[in-house]
Design a protein around this motif. Structure first.
Motif, PDB file in Angstrom:
ATOM      1  N   ALA A  15      73.797  46.365-125.815  1.00 56.49           N
ATOM      2  CA  ALA A  15      73.946  45.290-124.833  1.00 56.49           C
ATOM      3  C   ALA A  15      72.646  44.503-124.677  1.00 56.49           C
ATOM      4  O   ALA A  15      72.656  43.383-124.159  1.00 56.49           O
ATOM      5  CB  ALA A  15      74.378  45.855-123.485  1.00 56.49           C
ATOM      6  N   ARG A  16      71.547  45.062-125.152  1.00 49.23           N
ATOM      7  CA  ARG A  16      70.249  44.429-124.976  1.00 49.23           C
ATOM      8  C   ARG A  16      69.606  43.949-126.268  1.00 49.23           C
ATOM      9  O   ARG A  16      68.843  42.992-126.274  1.00 49.23           O
ATOM     10  CB  ARG A  16      69.307  45.393-124.262  1.00 49.23           C
ATOM     11  N   VAL A  17      69.870  44.645-127.379  1.00 53.07           N
ATOM     12  CA  VAL A  17      69.200  44.323-128.637  1.00 53.07           C
ATOM     13  C   VAL A  17      69.920  45.021-129.787  1.00 53.07           C
ATOM     14  O   VAL A  17      70.576  46.045-129.580  1.00 53.07           O
ATOM     15  CB  VAL A  17      67.716  44.758-128.587  1.00 53.07           C
ATOM     16  N   THR A  18      69.765  44.454-130.977  1.00 55.33           N
ATOM     17  CA  THR A  18      70.216  45.135-132.187  1.00 55.33           C
ATOM     18  C   THR A  18      68.965  45.693-132.845  1.00 55.33           C
ATOM     19  O   THR A  18      68.142  44.936-133.368  1.00 55.33           O
ATOM     20  CB  THR A  18      70.939  44.158-133.143  1.00 55.33           C
ATOM     21  N   TYR A 154      59.179  42.958-115.291  1.00 54.67           N
ATOM     22  CA  TYR A 154      58.845  43.375-116.653  1.00 54.67           C
ATOM     23  C   TYR A 154      60.120  43.513-117.487  1.00 54.67           C
ATOM     24  O   TYR A 154      60.206  42.998-118.608  1.00 54.67           O
ATOM     25  CB  TYR A 154      58.074  44.706-116.648  1.00 54.67           C
ATOM     26  N   VAL A 155      61.112  44.204-116.945  1.00 57.62           N
ATOM     27  CA  VAL A 155      62.369  44.415-117.674  1.00 57.62           C
ATOM     28  C   VAL A 155      63.045  43.079-117.965  1.00 57.62           C
ATOM     29  O   VAL A 155      63.554  42.861-119.074  1.00 57.62           O
ATOM     30  CB  VAL A 155      63.298  45.391-116.906  1.00 57.62           C
ATOM     31  N   GLU A 156      63.040  42.170-117.026  1.00 56.48           N
ATOM     32  CA  GLU A 156      63.657  40.850-117.244  1.00 56.48           C
ATOM     33  C   GLU A 156      62.932  40.062-118.329  1.00 56.48           C
ATOM     34  O   GLU A 156      63.572  39.448-119.187  1.00 56.48           O
ATOM     35  CB  GLU A 156      63.699  40.061-115.935  1.00 56.48           C
ATOM     36  N   ARG A 157      61.591  40.092-118.316  1.00 57.75           N
ATOM     37  CA  ARG A 157      60.813  39.392-119.358  1.00 57.75           C
ATOM     38  C   ARG A 157      61.120  39.954-120.741  1.00 57.75           C
ATOM     39  O   ARG A 157      61.358  39.213-121.693  1.00 57.75           O
ATOM     40  CB  ARG A 157      59.310  39.535-119.096  1.00 57.75           C
ATOM     41  N   TYR A 162      64.048  40.190-126.198  1.00 60.61           N
ATOM     42  CA  TYR A 162      64.961  40.827-127.149  1.00 60.61           C
ATOM     43  C   TYR A 162      66.268  40.061-127.319  1.00 60.61           C
ATOM     44  O   TYR A 162      66.853  40.084-128.393  1.00 60.61           O
ATOM     45  CB  TYR A 162      65.196  42.295-126.777  1.00 60.61           C
ATOM     46  N   LYS A 163      66.697  39.347-126.296  1.00 65.82           N
ATOM     47  CA  LYS A 163      67.882  38.497-126.447  1.00 65.82           C
ATOM     48  C   LYS A 163      67.599  37.380-127.444  1.00 65.82           C
ATOM     49  O   LYS A 163      68.433  37.046-128.284  1.00 65.82           O
ATOM     50  CB  LYS A 163      68.306  37.909-125.100  1.00 65.82           C
ATOM     51  N   GLN A 164      66.414  36.799-127.374  1.00 71.29           N
ATOM     52  CA  GLN A 164      66.024  35.750-128.318  1.00 71.29           C
ATOM     53  C   GLN A 164      65.923  36.306-129.728  1.00 71.29           C
ATOM     54  O   GLN A 164      66.320  35.654-130.686  1.00 71.29           O
ATOM     55  CB  GLN A 164      64.694  35.122-127.907  1.00 71.29           C
TER      56      GLN A 164
END
Length: 167
Positions: A15-18, A154-157, A162-164
């Motif tokens: 859900a956050r990164v591959t 920090y988690v949001e940044r 990682y979404k990018q």
């Protein structure tokens, strides 16, 4: 030896990164992922038609009865994946803190666990703002609410980063 260890489900990771092959191997070797989660991540990458290392493709095609092969295939991943955007530890530092933040109610002292993660990852400077025993910077809100706010930031940044990367 790691001070803090809990399992992070494949669904949470995806859900956050591959993860790259080396990041997948790191997560498994450091106990963040169970064999079935390694396979689930490889399957997701396979389904998305992401570029796969040969060992990742084998992982994606494993059947449940062959989970004993995960360790062997993960060792192969480490030698196959030569292209890495950043050290694998960075991803697992983020994922461990994101998982802990999202599930903090399930842990008795999440801020103590943050301190353990801080030590496990060799005291990264980017975590100092939300480690209880570190000095406050000018203008920082004190107390647990301030720590939690800086942890969340920090988690949001890192989530945005990682979404990018996965886009």
């Amino acid at each position: 030896m790691d001070l803090i260890k809990f399992r992070i489900p494949a669904e949470f990771v995806l859900a956050r990164v591959t993860p790259s092959a080396s990041e997948l191997a790191y997560g498994f070797h450091h106990g963040w992922l169970e064999p079935r989660d390694v396979v689930a991540i490889a399957v997701a990458k396979y389904d998305k038609r992401s570029p796969l290392q040969p060992a990742e493709e084998e992982l994606a095609l494993l059947v449940q009865q062959n989970l004993w092969r995960v360790d062997e295939l993960v060792h192969r991943l480490e030698s196959e994946d030569q292209i890495s955007q950043e050290p694998a530890e960075k991803l697992w530092l983020f994922l461990s803190l994101a998982y802990l933040l999202d599930n903090s109610a399930a842990f008795s002292e999440p801020l103590r666990l943050v301190e353990g993660i801080y030590a496990d990852f060799d005291y990264p400077e980017e975590l100092q703002d939300f480690v209880r025993y570190m000095p406050l910077r000018a203008g920082d809100r004190p107390g647990p609410e301030g720590l939690l706010s800086r942890w969340r930031a920090y988690v949001e940044r890192r989530s945005d980063h990682y979404k990018q990367r996965s886009a």
